[in-house]
Design a protein around this motif. Structure first.
Motif, PDB file in Angstrom:
ATOM      1  N   ILE A 113       5.940 -16.119   2.432  1.00  0.00           N
ATOM      2  CA  ILE A 113       5.974 -17.443   3.037  1.00  0.00           C
ATOM      3  C   ILE A 113       5.388 -17.378   4.442  1.00  0.00           C
ATOM      4  CG2 ILE A 113       8.027 -18.153   1.722  1.00  0.00           C
ATOM      5  CD1 ILE A 113       9.645 -17.827   4.351  1.00  0.00           C
ATOM      6  N   THR A 114       4.906 -18.520   4.906  1.00  0.00           N
ATOM      7  CA  THR A 114       4.503 -18.679   6.299  1.00  0.00           C
ATOM      8  C   THR A 114       4.710 -20.128   6.689  1.00  0.00           C
ATOM      9  OG1 THR A 114       2.775 -18.122   7.914  1.00  0.00           O
ATOM     10  CG2 THR A 114       2.050 -19.246   5.903  1.00  0.00           C
ATOM     11  N   VAL A 115       4.756 -20.397   8.001  1.00  0.00           N
ATOM     12  CA  VAL A 115       4.929 -21.757   8.508  1.00  0.00           C
ATOM     13  C   VAL A 115       3.795 -22.052   9.479  1.00  0.00           C
ATOM     14  CG1 VAL A 115       6.453 -23.396   9.654  1.00  0.00           C
ATOM     15  CG2 VAL A 115       7.441 -21.520   8.323  1.00  0.00           C
ATOM     16  N   LEU A 116       3.136 -23.191   9.261  1.00  0.00           N
ATOM     17  CA  LEU A 116       2.052 -23.644  10.126  1.00  0.00           C
ATOM     18  C   LEU A 116       2.187 -25.150  10.308  1.00  0.00           C
ATOM     19  CD1 LEU A 116      -0.631 -23.181  11.641  1.00  0.00           C
ATOM     20  CD2 LEU A 116      -1.802 -23.472   9.449  1.00  0.00           C
ATOM     21  N   ASN A 117       2.299 -25.582  11.564  1.00  0.00           N
ATOM     22  CA  ASN A 117       2.382 -27.020  11.881  1.00  0.00           C
ATOM     23  C   ASN A 117       3.494 -27.723  11.108  1.00  0.00           C
ATOM     24  OD1 ASN A 117       0.150 -26.719  13.602  1.00  0.00           O
ATOM     25  ND2 ASN A 117      -1.293 -27.139  11.940  1.00  0.00           N
ATOM     26  N   TYR A 133       6.017 -27.211   1.623  1.00  0.00           N
ATOM     27  CA  TYR A 133       7.235 -27.930   1.991  1.00  0.00           C
ATOM     28  C   TYR A 133       7.111 -28.436   3.434  1.00  0.00           C
ATOM     29  CZ  TYR A 133       9.004 -24.724  -1.668  1.00  0.00           C
ATOM     30  OH  TYR A 133       9.190 -23.982  -2.811  1.00  0.00           O
ATOM     31  N   THR A 134       7.784 -29.532   3.712  1.00  0.00           N
ATOM     32  CA  THR A 134       7.842 -30.032   5.082  1.00  0.00           C
ATOM     33  C   THR A 134       9.124 -29.540   5.754  1.00  0.00           C
ATOM     34  OG1 THR A 134       8.853 -32.078   4.258  1.00  0.00           O
ATOM     35  CG2 THR A 134       6.471 -32.091   4.638  1.00  0.00           C
ATOM     36  N   LEU A 135       9.043 -29.430   7.081  1.00  0.00           N
ATOM     37  CA  LEU A 135      10.216 -29.115   7.885  1.00  0.00           C
ATOM     38  C   LEU A 135      10.607 -30.351   8.690  1.00  0.00           C
ATOM     39  CD1 LEU A 135       9.351 -25.549   9.260  1.00  0.00           C
ATOM     40  CD2 LEU A 135      10.967 -26.150   7.464  1.00  0.00           C
ATOM     41  N   PRO A 136      11.909 -30.504   8.980  1.00  0.00           N
ATOM     42  CA  PRO A 136      12.996 -29.527   8.765  1.00  0.00           C
ATOM     43  C   PRO A 136      13.715 -29.664   7.435  1.00  0.00           C
ATOM     44  CG  PRO A 136      13.813 -31.326  10.089  1.00  0.00           C
ATOM     45  CD  PRO A 136      12.354 -31.638   9.819  1.00  0.00           C
ATOM     46  N   ASN A 155      -0.395 -16.648   8.985  1.00  0.00           N
ATOM     47  CA  ASN A 155      -1.446 -17.532   9.481  1.00  0.00           C
ATOM     48  C   ASN A 155      -1.782 -17.172  10.924  1.00  0.00           C
ATOM     49  OD1 ASN A 155      -0.302 -19.756  11.520  1.00  0.00           O
ATOM     50  ND2 ASN A 155       1.302 -19.341   9.991  1.00  0.00           N
ATOM     51  N   ASN A 156      -2.990 -17.531  11.326  1.00  0.00           N
ATOM     52  CA  ASN A 156      -3.455 -17.274  12.687  1.00  0.00           C
ATOM     53  C   ASN A 156      -3.491 -18.542  13.540  1.00  0.00           C
ATOM     54  OD1 ASN A 156      -5.656 -18.660  11.688  1.00  0.00           O
ATOM     55  ND2 ASN A 156      -7.032 -16.891  11.662  1.00  0.00           N
ATOM     56  N   GLY A 157      -2.787 -19.562  13.091  1.00  0.00           N
ATOM     57  CA  GLY A 157      -2.765 -20.838  13.788  1.00  0.00           C
ATOM     58  C   GLY A 157      -3.795 -21.817  13.277  1.00  0.00           C
ATOM     59  N   ASN A 173      -8.145 -22.342   3.793  1.00  0.00           N
ATOM     60  CA  ASN A 173      -7.954 -23.604   4.495  1.00  0.00           C
ATOM     61  C   ASN A 173      -6.547 -24.111   4.188  1.00  0.00           C
ATOM     62  OD1 ASN A 173      -7.849 -26.531   4.854  1.00  0.00           O
ATOM     63  ND2 ASN A 173     -10.044 -26.451   5.198  1.00  0.00           N
ATOM     64  N   PRO A 174      -5.708 -24.378   5.199  1.00  0.00           N
ATOM     65  CA  PRO A 174      -4.331 -24.793   4.918  1.00  0.00           C
ATOM     66  C   PRO A 174      -4.213 -26.193   4.297  1.00  0.00           C
ATOM     67  CG  PRO A 174      -4.773 -24.866   7.264  1.00  0.00           C
ATOM     68  CD  PRO A 174      -5.955 -24.193   6.635  1.00  0.00           C
ATOM     69  N   SER A 175      -5.213 -27.029   4.477  1.00  0.00           N
ATOM     70  CA  SER A 175      -5.144 -28.395   3.947  1.00  0.00           C
ATOM     71  C   SER A 175      -5.505 -28.465   2.473  1.00  0.00           C
ATOM     72  CB  SER A 175      -6.075 -29.319   4.733  1.00  0.00           C
ATOM     73  OG  SER A 175      -5.694 -29.384   6.087  1.00  0.00           O
ATOM     74  N   THR A 176      -6.397 -27.584   2.035  1.00  0.00           N
ATOM     75  CA  THR A 176      -6.898 -27.631   0.661  1.00  0.00           C
ATOM     76  C   THR A 176      -6.657 -26.346  -0.124  1.00  0.00           C
ATOM     77  OG1 THR A 176      -9.070 -26.780   1.331  1.00  0.00           O
ATOM     78  CG2 THR A 176      -8.738 -29.186   1.413  1.00  0.00           C
TER      79      THR A 176
END
Length: 276
Positions: A113-117, A133-136, A155-157, A173-176
């Motif tokens: 897992i990773t979290v970005l934006n 998934y969305t946070l929180p 991720n590298n941001g 690409n995180p969006s697609t």
């Protein structure tokens, strides 16, 4: 990864790290004849603090984001590696107990897992799906397909960085979840093996090597391995005889600059100090 793979790749375990024994099955080295390959520099590790960890969690991914600890676990009906199937968890660091828990279905084996934006990305293994998934609230909002097995992710941001158990890093690409480029990871011209759980720390990718007591420090710009962290002492402290209970899980708190590591079904999670 789970123990079903251990027989399939046992013949390559001697080649997992480049200083260990004869390695006739790996790509040829670029070291000039008559010269000795430079060893991977060692990075020291010391335990700062110990926290409890749920021994039913077959840890596949570990992240700290905005002060919260998140964990992805593995297991499914076809691969019952623990007392519960795969979950995405928000965990209380002090107690090791889950504060929020999202189960995967019975036939999805969760991976890194990773979290970005404010968005969590969770890989699955041979299902080759990515859950978003969305946070929180940890609400599942999207699902992607991709073309390799899923092992580790960070991720590298800007980009998602993924492993599939080979010696490659894949940038998405995180969006697609479109593949942007692939970077081979090497040392002295030899390709790495079994890169697993990942964490991005200050411009470098840190990777567990599956079934080995090492975390590799990798320059993602060129794929060169620039350091190696030996976690043998911590692994021995766990004193497990289960071959599945390997080191796996690296988390970096960008706010406090603290690093945490654990393993699959380990009873403890560690805050550690890394050397240079």
């Amino acid at each position: 990864m789970n123990k079903l793979f251990s027989l399939l790749i046992a013949v390559s375990l001697s080649a997992l790290l480049f200083s260990c024994g004869d390695n006739t099955s790996t790509p040829p080295t670029t070291t000039e004849p008559g010269t000795t390959a430079a060893p991977i520099p060692n990075i020291s590790l010391s335990v700062v603090k110990t926290y409890p960890h749920d021994t039913s969690s077959f840890t596949q991914g570990l992240v700290i984001y905005k002060g919260k600890l998140y964990e992805g676990t593995g297991g499914d009906a076809d691969n019952p590696v623990s007392s519960k199937n795969s979950h995405l968890l928000q965990v209380n660091l002090q107690t090791g107990k889950a504060e929020k828990s999202v189960p995967l279905n019975d036939h999805d084996f969760g991976e890194g897992i990773t979290v970005l934006n404010d968005t969590v990305y969770q890989l699955t293994w041979t299902e080759r799906k990515v859950f978003v998934y969305t946070l929180p609230d940890l609400k599942k909002v999207k699902e992607f397909n991709f073309n390799t097995d899923g092992w580790g992710i960070t991720n590298n941001g800007k980009e998602l960085i993924v492993t599939d158990g080979s010696g490659n890093l894949y940038f998405y690409n995180p969006s697609t979840f479109q593949l942007l480029h692939t970077q081979s990871v090497t040392h002295n011209g030899e390709l790495a093996y079994n890169l697993n759980e990942l964490e991005y720390i200050d411009g470098f990718v840190y990777a567990n090597v599956w079934q080995q007591p090492y975390i590799l420090k990798i320059d993602p710009n060129n794929g060169l391995i620039v350091g190696k962290i030996d976690v043998s002492d911590i692994w021995q402290r766990i004193n497990s005889r289960d071959p599945d209970e390997v080191p796996n899980g690296i988390a970096y708190d960008t706010e406090t600059k603290k690093v945490y590591i654990t393993g699959k079904k380990w009873p403890e999670l560690y805050e550690v100090q890394l050397g240079q």
